[in-house]
Every structure is written in C-alpha cells, then in structure tokens.
Scaffold this active site. Structure first.
Site, PDB file in Angstrom:
ATOM      1  N   LYS A  14     -11.317 -39.057 -22.952  1.00 18.15           N
ATOM      2  CA  LYS A  14     -11.962 -38.142 -23.869  1.00 18.15           C
ATOM      3  C   LYS A  14     -11.518 -38.350 -25.186  1.00 18.15           C
ATOM      4  O   LYS A  14     -12.141 -38.253 -26.089  1.00 18.15           O
ATOM      5  CB  LYS A  14     -11.263 -36.491 -23.520  1.00 18.15           C
ATOM      6  CG  LYS A  14     -11.703 -36.315 -22.002  1.00 18.15           C
ATOM      7  CD  LYS A  14     -11.193 -34.957 -21.696  1.00 18.15           C
ATOM      8  CE  LYS A  14      -9.712 -34.570 -21.768  1.00 18.15           C
ATOM      9  NZ  LYS A  14      -9.196 -35.025 -20.503  1.00 18.15           N
ATOM     10  N   ARG A 130      -1.334 -46.202 -20.961  1.00 18.60           N
ATOM     11  CA  ARG A 130      -1.077 -45.772 -21.996  1.00 18.60           C
ATOM     12  C   ARG A 130       0.224 -45.246 -22.352  1.00 18.60           C
ATOM     13  O   ARG A 130       1.020 -45.468 -23.358  1.00 18.60           O
ATOM     14  CB  ARG A 130      -1.910 -44.297 -22.109  1.00 18.60           C
ATOM     15  CG  ARG A 130      -1.918 -43.500 -23.575  1.00 18.60           C
ATOM     16  CD  ARG A 130      -2.952 -42.315 -23.361  1.00 18.60           C
ATOM     17  NE  ARG A 130      -2.548 -41.275 -22.256  1.00 18.60           N
ATOM     18  CZ  ARG A 130      -3.475 -40.334 -21.992  1.00 18.60           C
ATOM     19  NH1 ARG A 130      -4.374 -40.232 -22.711  1.00 18.60           N
ATOM     20  NH2 ARG A 130      -2.941 -39.465 -21.012  1.00 18.60           N
ATOM     21  N   ARG A 147      -0.270 -33.620 -12.924  1.00 23.26           N
ATOM     22  CA  ARG A 147      -1.437 -33.326 -13.615  1.00 23.26           C
ATOM     23  C   ARG A 147      -2.551 -33.466 -13.136  1.00 23.26           C
ATOM     24  O   ARG A 147      -3.665 -32.742 -13.035  1.00 23.26           O
ATOM     25  CB  ARG A 147      -1.283 -34.361 -14.947  1.00 23.26           C
ATOM     26  CG  ARG A 147      -0.399 -33.850 -16.060  1.00 23.26           C
ATOM     27  CD  ARG A 147       0.264 -34.830 -17.063  1.00 23.26           C
ATOM     28  NE  ARG A 147      -0.888 -35.418 -17.966  1.00 23.26           N
ATOM     29  CZ  ARG A 147      -0.900 -36.437 -18.569  1.00 23.26           C
ATOM     30  NH1 ARG A 147      -0.085 -37.345 -18.311  1.00 23.26           N
ATOM     31  NH2 ARG A 147      -1.763 -36.674 -19.398  1.00 23.26           N
TER      32      ARG A 147
HETATM   33  P1  AMP Z   1      -4.158 -33.532 -22.705  1.00 28.09           P
HETATM   34  O1  AMP Z   1      -3.722 -34.258 -23.925  1.00 28.09           O
HETATM   35  O2  AMP Z   1      -5.533 -33.122 -23.050  1.00 28.09           O
HETATM   36  O3  AMP Z   1      -3.994 -34.513 -21.784  1.00 28.09           O
HETATM   37  O4  AMP Z   1      -3.045 -32.293 -22.577  1.00 28.09           O
HETATM   38  C1  AMP Z   1      -1.626 -32.566 -22.503  1.00 28.09           C
HETATM   39  C2  AMP Z   1      -1.104 -31.311 -21.893  1.00 28.09           C
HETATM   40  O5  AMP Z   1      -1.258 -30.278 -22.571  1.00 28.09           O
HETATM   41  C3  AMP Z   1      -1.645 -30.825 -20.553  1.00 28.09           C
HETATM   42  O6  AMP Z   1      -1.190 -31.693 -19.252  1.00 28.09           O
HETATM   43  C4  AMP Z   1      -1.399 -29.683 -20.552  1.00 28.09           C
HETATM   44  O7  AMP Z   1       0.010 -29.066 -20.272  1.00 28.09           O
HETATM   45  C5  AMP Z   1      -1.486 -29.053 -21.772  1.00 28.09           C
HETATM   46  N1  AMP Z   1      -2.655 -28.453 -22.402  1.00 28.09           N
HETATM   47  C6  AMP Z   1      -3.702 -29.236 -23.208  1.00 28.09           C
HETATM   48  N2  AMP Z   1      -4.567 -28.487 -23.089  1.00 28.09           N
HETATM   49  C7  AMP Z   1      -4.533 -27.382 -22.524  1.00 28.09           C
HETATM   50  C8  AMP Z   1      -5.425 -26.296 -22.148  1.00 28.09           C
HETATM   51  N3  AMP Z   1      -6.857 -26.213 -22.672  1.00 28.09           N
HETATM   52  N4  AMP Z   1      -5.133 -25.267 -21.158  1.00 28.09           N
HETATM   53  C9  AMP Z   1      -3.771 -25.333 -20.765  1.00 28.09           C
HETATM   54  N5  AMP Z   1      -3.017 -26.402 -20.960  1.00 28.09           N
HETATM   55  C10 AMP Z   1      -3.333 -27.588 -21.910  1.00 28.09           C
END
Ligand code: AMP
Length: 190
Positions: A14, A130, A147
């Site tokens: 993404k 990563r 996750r």
């Molecule tokens: P990401 O960088 O999008 O993989 O997000 C890293 C972490 O941030 C995730 O594993 C969640 O713990 C938290 N997080 C990010 N976006 C959200 C969301 N929309 N809702 C809940 N937790 C989020």
C-alpha cells in the site's frame, strides 16, 4: 475529486503504490499507520496509547481511530486538492461506515477501493525484509503473525462489504511493482 482506499493485508504494498499514485495523480496521501508512528515518535498522549496496541499487533479501537482521522482531514484540508488516498483506513466495517459519513458531510465519497491481493506467505516474507531493512518495530515474526490474524478476522470482511456496493477493484498484488501500478492506473483512468 478522486478519493480512493488502498486496501490489502499488512505488507501488501500500500505504501509503495501510494507513492506512485501521489506522483502521477497528485492525490493527498493519508496513511493512518504513519500518522500513529509519528505520534509515537513525538511522545504524544495518542502515541502512548497507540503504541500499546501497535506493539501487540492489535488494531487501535475504532472510536479513537475515527477521531484521529477526523482530525487529520480537518488539519490537512487545505492541502487536499485532487482527492485523497486512504492507506490503512478503514480496517473495520465500523470505520468504513464512518468514513462514508465523514466524506458525505464534505460533499464527496470513495470512488474506488483498490484491493491489493497477496498470499499470506508473500506478506510475511515482505514484512520480514522490511523489518530487517528499516528496523520497523512491528515487523518481527511474532507481531507479523498477530497482525495477519487480525487482518483475516477484522479487516478482510470489508472486501465483501465493498464488493457488495460495487466499489471493490481487485488487483493482483503479487506482480512486479510497475505491473501492479499499471493495473491501478487502468482503474483510475477508467
Ligand atoms: P500500517 O502502517 O497501516 O500497517 O499500520 C500499523 C499499525 O497501526 C497497525 O498494525 C495497527 O495497530 C495500527 N493502525 C493503523 N491504521 C489503523 C486503523 N485504521 N485502525 C486501527 N488500527 C490501525
């Protein structure tokens, strides 16, 4: 205005594809993960709370996450000209419903949900790589496994939600970066 959601598991590409979309289409990129990591780095109250969830591989509670996104949309509204890429939001049906409401009050909506489809095995390999390259704290095998579980339980049902209302666009996210971007461009140019 073109508003899109980039949807896919952790490590599905993404962030990488967002950078390319920003460059070609001039959309404003909002990554909720990046917003939370910034809060953690700056040691804010939000950052302290968020860290408890992120380090365990869990989702931030919907109510807190929705407030954070509202705040970002308000603060950054003057820099949003051509539309927004939502990267990492929504992650639950409740968030998706709130996002539709938030955008409706601003006179817009989500045009396309770009679904980057990548098998779990590839996601794990990419996140481990990563983690090794960037030192990102939640890219370790224990948190990655949690996750992925959270993704399948809480986030992937959103795929059916967006298929049902005709906004889901399936993308083969296992291809090379440029091939994936070309599939996305076909959707955005259509
Ligand atoms: P990401 O960088 O999008 O993989 O997000 C890293 C972490 O941030 C995730 O594993 C969640 O713990 C938290 N997080 C990010 N976006 C959200 C969301 N929309 N809702 C809940 N937790 C989020």
């Amino acid at each position: 205005m073109l508003n899109i959601v980039l949807f896919g598991g952790p490590g599905s590409g993404k962030g990488t594809q967002s950078d390319k979309i920003v460059e070609k289409y001039g959309l404003h990129h909002i990554s909720t993960g990046a917003v939370l990591r910034r809060h953690i780095k700056e040691g804010t109250e939000i950052g302290k709370k968020a860290d408890e969830y992120i380090s365990k591989g869990q989702l931030i509670p919907d109510e807190m996450m929705i407030d954070i996104l509202e705040d970002v949309l308000e603060t950054e509204k003057d820099t949003i000209k051509n539309g927004v890429i939502f990267d990492g939001f929504p992650r639950t049906i409740a968030q998706a419903e709130q996002l539709d409401k938030m955008l409706k009050t601003r006179g817009s909506g989500i045009d396309h949900v770009i679904g980057l489809e990548v098998p779990d095995q590839t996601l794990v390999e990419r996140m481990l790589k990563r983690g090794a390259e960037t030192g990102r704290a939640d890219d370790n095998i224990d948190t990655i496994t949690r996750r992925l579980g959270v993704y399948h339980d809480q986030t992937s049902p959103l795929r059916d939600y967006y298929i049902a209302d005709g906004r889901y666009r399936q993308i083969d996210g296992e291809k090379a970066i440029d091939d994936i971007f070309s599939q996305i461009s076909d959707v955005l140019d259509s």
